[in-house]
Design an enzyme around this catalytic site. Sequence first.
Site, PDB file in Angstrom:
ATOM      1  N   TYR A   1       2.504 -74.916  12.168  1.00  0.00           N
ATOM      2  CA  TYR A   1       2.901 -73.812  11.282  1.00  0.00           C
ATOM      3  C   TYR A   1       3.693 -72.754  12.081  1.00  0.00           C
ATOM      4  CZ  TYR A   1       1.878 -69.908   8.027  1.00  0.00           C
ATOM      5  OH  TYR A   1       1.948 -68.849   7.172  1.00  0.00           O
TER       6      TYR A   1
ATOM      7  N   ARG B   1     -19.584 -54.007   8.003  1.00  0.00           N
ATOM      8  CA  ARG B   1     -18.709 -54.807   8.868  1.00  0.00           C
ATOM      9  C   ARG B   1     -19.407 -56.055   9.404  1.00  0.00           C
ATOM     10  NH1 ARG B   1     -18.076 -53.430  13.939  1.00  0.00           N
ATOM     11  NH2 ARG B   1     -18.289 -51.204  13.581  1.00  0.00           N
TER      12      ARG B   1
HETATM   13  C1  LIG Z   1      -0.280 -70.667   5.073  1.00  0.00           C
HETATM   14  C2  LIG Z   1      -0.724 -71.348   6.276  1.00  0.00           C
HETATM   15  C3  LIG Z   1      -1.338 -70.640   7.309  1.00  0.00           C
HETATM   16  C4  LIG Z   1      -1.487 -69.143   7.306  1.00  0.00           C
HETATM   17  O1  LIG Z   1      -2.324 -68.692   6.286  1.00  0.00           O
HETATM   18  P1  LIG Z   1      -2.268 -67.187   5.732  1.00  0.00           P
HETATM   19  O2  LIG Z   1      -3.537 -67.097   4.989  1.00  0.00           O
HETATM   20  O3  LIG Z   1      -1.042 -67.102   4.877  1.00  0.00           O
HETATM   21  O4  LIG Z   1      -2.194 -66.291   6.916  1.00  0.00           O
HETATM   22  C5  LIG Z   1      -1.756 -71.355   8.414  1.00  0.00           C
HETATM   23  N1  LIG Z   1      -1.574 -72.680   8.507  1.00  0.00           N
HETATM   24  C6  LIG Z   1      -0.982 -73.391   7.538  1.00  0.00           C
HETATM   25  C7  LIG Z   1      -0.811 -74.862   7.699  1.00  0.00           C
HETATM   26  C8  LIG Z   1      -0.533 -72.749   6.383  1.00  0.00           C
HETATM   27  O5  LIG Z   1       0.080 -73.459   5.444  1.00  0.00           O
END
Ligand SMILES: *Cc1c(COP(=O)(O)O)cnc(C)c1O
Length: 439
Positions: free
Chosen positions: A154, A101
Amino acid sequence: MGENVKKNSEHNSEHNLEHNLERDVEKDVEKNVSNDVTEQSSPPAADARHLNTRIVHAGRPDPRVVNGPVFHASTVLFENYAALKAREAAPLDREHMYYGRMGTPTTRALEDAICELDNSVGAVLATSGTASIASILNCYLSPGDHLLMVDSVYGPTRKFCVGSLARRGVRTSFYDPLKHESLESLIDDSTRMIFMESPGSATFEIQDVPAIVAVAKQHGLLTAIDNTWATPLLFNPLDFGVDLAMQSGTKYLNGHADCLFGVTTMRSPELYTQLHHHTLAHGMHLAPDDANLALRGLRTLAVRMGVHDQGARCVAAWLEKQPRVRRLLHPAWESCPGHAIFERDFQGANGLFGMVMRRETEEALAAFVDALQLFGVGFSWGGFESLCLPMQATRNLASVPLAHDEGLVRLHIGLEHPEDLIADLAQGFAAMDAVTSSS
Ligand SMILES: *Cc1c(COP(=O)(O)O)cnc(C)c1O
């Protein structure tokens, strides 16, 4: 196509060279070595090489093995009682492996490679980009604190702020991505952090990061940014003075749509230690096979980005002339909100952009999406494949207002030949026309 790739790599190398020369001078001063001219004839130090070269060689625990072994480790055995006791007495360190970990040579190789890309003092991995965002907000904000979050952020980040973070007693105010002057009036005594994302998700507003960093510095606030779109290849937030930069590595860093991961880099060792300990305390750990996939994908980031960028510019130039396309939200196009800042601060673009299209009815939009054969419909982006996603832009429509007959569609241009993608989009538009003329 070489043009843009060349422009990018040249700029990056210049920029890194400058940075590294500074660092080398510092080292010389430390060692009390005179900056003799004869030094210039010696080969360049490993960290003064071009960025594309460094991506290939960074993060190799055993230099003899191009792709090192993948450590599947939970228990790590100690030599004897004394070794166990010594470990227990020593502070946490990255050099020794003592429990899975806490990290293995596999996760450390990925961290080292990303540090090298970002010019960062450390890198903290997470199981997804979303986990990196949640970690930043939970680690550096306490109950009673106030957060300034960009309105074009996002979607899941917004949800986290109004849900989990609010329940912890952290207040969030959303600010306009294009009006950093409005920040001053939102700052109060409990404000702790300004969070940015540029370009914005769905609506692609480019933020004036240096101006926002200046406001934050004036008020002693932390700055953080979601840099998933740009990656450090197109925009390096730490070099622009941002304290914390996160990326969803799921997108371009990995680039093959086969694993999820997130990573945060930072400007100061104190910020690294805080997030590192926070991550350990919450038992978060990137699985070895995913770290290995990420490292493998990272090696080709620079070449993939160049091809995505060129393909997207070809397709966008064609789309611009189509009667159904009202506006392109491609950062390299003038119609994109904040385009002048993109020109000033970014080294290039990638394969992801938006378009506002005349869709008349929802049936017409469905006919377009369903007719496409090369563009898949699905979440995420940054892999080698092209994708098309109708967006629900329900908030922050101030910078991208939609008429009643318009729809917002996001395209990811993959590594396919742009001519084939254009032909696919053309038959999508034809399917739309067929639906609207028959009704
Ligand atoms: C996809 C995305 C995330 C989240 O990423 P994950 O790996 O899918 O959790 C965060 N910020 C932006 C701008 C994204 O496009």
